[in-house]
Design an enzyme around this catalytic site. Structure first.
Site, PDB file in Angstrom:
ATOM      1  N   ASP A 214     -24.410 -11.371 -23.230  1.00 17.18           N
ATOM      2  CA  ASP A 214     -25.728 -11.691 -23.771  1.00 17.18           C
ATOM      3  C   ASP A 214     -26.347 -12.843 -22.976  1.00 17.18           C
ATOM      4  OD1 ASP A 214     -24.140 -13.742 -24.708  1.00 17.18           O
ATOM      5  OD2 ASP A 214     -24.925 -13.728 -26.734  1.00 17.18           O
TER       6      ASP A 214
ATOM      7  N   SER B  82     -29.191 -17.034 -28.181  1.00 15.36           N
ATOM      8  CA  SER B  82     -28.133 -16.049 -28.049  1.00 15.36           C
ATOM      9  C   SER B  82     -28.702 -14.662 -27.786  1.00 15.36           C
ATOM     10  CB  SER B  82     -27.242 -16.077 -29.295  1.00 15.36           C
ATOM     11  OG  SER B  82     -26.096 -15.288 -29.126  1.00 15.36           O
TER      12      SER B  82
ATOM     13  N   ASP C 128     -26.824 -16.056 -23.177  1.00 14.08           N
ATOM     14  CA  ASP C 128     -26.123 -17.318 -22.951  1.00 14.08           C
ATOM     15  C   ASP C 128     -24.641 -17.107 -22.680  1.00 14.08           C
ATOM     16  OD1 ASP C 128     -25.768 -16.577 -25.679  1.00 14.08           O
ATOM     17  OD2 ASP C 128     -25.176 -18.617 -26.183  1.00 14.08           O
TER      18      ASP C 128
ATOM     19  N   ASP D  78     -21.998 -15.925 -24.229  1.00 14.83           N
ATOM     20  CA  ASP D  78     -20.885 -16.233 -25.122  1.00 14.83           C
ATOM     21  C   ASP D  78     -20.383 -14.981 -25.842  1.00 14.83           C
ATOM     22  OD1 ASP D  78     -22.990 -15.907 -26.892  1.00 14.83           O
ATOM     23  OD2 ASP D  78     -22.618 -17.762 -28.020  1.00 14.83           O
TER      24      ASP D  78
END
Length: 578
Positions: A303, A150, A305, A307
């Site tokens: 960010d 993340s 990834d 999400d």
């Protein structure tokens, strides 16, 4: 060097012939160089699933992200899946982000699953976490894995495990998978040999399916058409968002999308930022400068990834100002619910969701539209769990958490920054058509519902000593709970570990109908909410503070904001002890 027996046993085992020569060589170098701290942090425990799955620093050791810890986790998950679905062809989806080693780790995970006669849908290029969740649901998989850490620093990587609903593992599956992983006592029990016939590659055609499904969720497409000139600045912060966010915005009808070129290329070293985290002003600074240069309507960044999403909008002075996660979530909830009401589309069984450390403004907004607002523990996996439990009974509309994770509609079971970017852009266009910026709308919400102001303080405590220090801090808070905070008497203490709430004024107790979690909340007589929670994904302890005051008119915004900030500082000074 003297270590406890368990730590020393782990170090010794990693120099055995079970491990490849490069791994053994690295461990022996640490021993020969007497790298005591590094050895202790690398071997004092095994990596465990937290609120976000498996996450840690990359390197050799049982407490590091590497071939063997990932292989062991995957073998344990494979064993559990086959036990849970004994008479089925077990299928899993696997994706990965832009972090160093993520693609290698993703292929490794696919290899282990395939070697266990599990069919794998493996993305052929990096793609966001929400697309992995969507793939689990679309391909009717029993599980999934996303390789990502993340928004953590570049030395980290991680492993998010998903169940057949497209949500991250929750009880009892999370603990059961850990038990399966712990049961693996030898590297020889891990099947590393790839079986290619059990792997199906997922290509860019899947993007079109995901985009089309999201586009159908649009509430005000006419507002987008009427404001096609809307200027949007977007940064993927060197992550997966580049692969899908611009395409999603274009599909919704937004033509003026400006990508921050310096942060466009996926790069696990994240060269332009200290932390690839849209919660940080530093990570958003390039996008904000570009927004100012272009006189953009909204600035967004995701960010690695994709999400989580950060947002900056023009304030009353025409300057770009960052919104925090509570403000973004409140705006999205208000936009969705008010728009549904205007279109006569609200139903009796509609609901929203927030976490216990997320602003109560979301609850106030929801209740004003007669929409039920559920509350969960921290972590979007718990929001996804509510969505799965209520599927077919009630209708999820929107939800989010203060840590910049939101979801509109029920296509996935995780926070979705791609979906959120589209709705934030649509929301901006809709209110622009009414002559308002998102900042104007936010002040309207504060005037109508009360001025909620929040602050988060995170203390980083790395390694074994840090973990012990965090644990002791929570013990001390329980043992000697504050009676006042910022000079304001504490009325109630909520201990989610004990699942009890204590009224300090009446001496009464009542239960908390949520799973056990190491969280403490202190509620003052003025309604302020202060929370203490060790992070499940980072070596941190987090302190949250939410205060509220009446805002009689927009012109008083600055004055009230400054007053609330001073109150927050007084409260935090009493509870945050570094």
């Amino acid at each position: 060097m003297v270590f406890d027996k368990d730590t020393q046993d782990r170090i010794d085992s990693w120099t055995s012939s079970e491990y490849d020569q490069d791994t053994v060589r690295q461990v022996k170098r640490l021993v020969d160089d007497k790298e005591e701290t590094e050895l202790l942090d690398s071997f004092y425990k095994n990596l465990e699933f937290g609120t976000g799955g498996l996450r840690g620093i990359m390197g050799v050791g049982s407490n590091r992200m590497n071939k063997y810890t990932i292989g062991k986790a995957t073998q344990g998950l494979a064993n559990y899946l086959k036990k849970q679905f004994p008479d089925q062809v077990v299928k899993v989806a696997v994706s990965y982000d832009s972090r160093n080693n993520s693609k290698v780790f993703g292929q490794l995970v696919a290899d282990v699953f395939s070697a266990n006669d599990i069919h794998v849908f493996l993305f052929d290029e990096l793609r966001p976490t929400p697309m992995l969740s969507y793939a689990v649901r679309y391909y009717a998989c029993q599980g999934g894995v996303m390789l990502t850490a993340s928004h953590n620093p570049k030395e980290y990587n991680g492993y998010k495990a998903y169940w057949n609903d497209g949500g991250q593992l929750v009880a009892p599956h999370d603990k059961n998978v850990i038990a399966e992983v712990d049961a693996i006592q030898s590297v020889s029990a891990i099947k590393f040999d790839r079986c290619s016939e059990n792997i199906t590659m997922v290509g860019s055609d899947f993007d079109d399916l995901y985009i089309a499904a999201n586009t159908r969720l649009s509430i005000h497409p006419e507002a987008v058409s009427a404001n096609k000139e809307l200027k949007i600045v977007y940064s993927p912060i060197h992550g997966t968002g580049l692969t899908i966010v611009p395409k999603m915005l274009n599909a919704w009808g937004f033509d003026n999308v400006y990508v921050v070129e310096e942060q466009a290329k996926p790069d696990g070293n994240f060269p332009t930022v200290v932390y690839p985290n849209p919660e940080e002003e530093e990570a958003m600074s390039m996008a904000m400068r570009k927004g100012q240069e272009l006189d953009a309507d909204v600035v967004m960044a995701t960010d690695p990834d994709a999400d989580r999403v950060g947002v900056a909008v023009k304030n009353g002075k025409g300057q770009f100002q960052l919104l925090n996660g509570n403000q973004i979530g409140s705006l999205l909830v208000y936009y969705v619910l008010s728009s549904k009401k205007d279109k006569l589309e609200l139903k009796e069984n509609d609901y929203s969701v927030k976490t216990i450390v997320t602003t109560n403004l979301i609850r106030a907004i929801s209740e004003s539209f007669d929409v039920k607002c559920y509350e969960t523990l921290t972590g979007f996996k718990f929001i996804g769990e509510v969505m799965t439990e209520l599927l077919g009974k009630e209708n999820y509309l929107v939800g989010g958490e203060e840590s910049y994770g939101f979801l509109v509609g029920d296509l996935v079971r995780d926070k979705d920054a791609v979906n959120s970017c589209a709705f934030i852009a649509e929301m901006t266009a809709y209110f622009k058509g009414k002559g308002k910026t998102l900042f104007d709308v936010l002040i309207d919400l504060y005037t109508q519902y009360g001025f909620y102001q929040e602050k988060l303080i995170s203390l980083t405590k790395k390694g074994k000593s840090g973990a012990e220090e965090i644990k002791q801090m929570m013990i001390n808070l329980r043992k000697d709970a504050p009676k006042t905070l910022g000079g304001i008497p504490v009325k109630e203490i909520r201990d989610y570990e004990k699942q009890e709430a204590y009224d300090l004024l009446t001496g009464s107790k009542c239960g908390i109908d949520l799973p056990k979690s190491d969280v403490l909340q202190f509620i003052t007589v003025e309604g302020d909410v202060i929370s203490a929670r060790p992070s499940g994904t980072e070596p941190k302890i987090k302190f949250y503070c939410s205060v509220k005051e009446t805002l009689l008119e927009p012109s008083s915004f600055t004055h009230v904001s400054e007053s609330l900030e001073k109150k927050v500082q007084r409260i935090m000074a009493d509870i945050v002890k570094d």
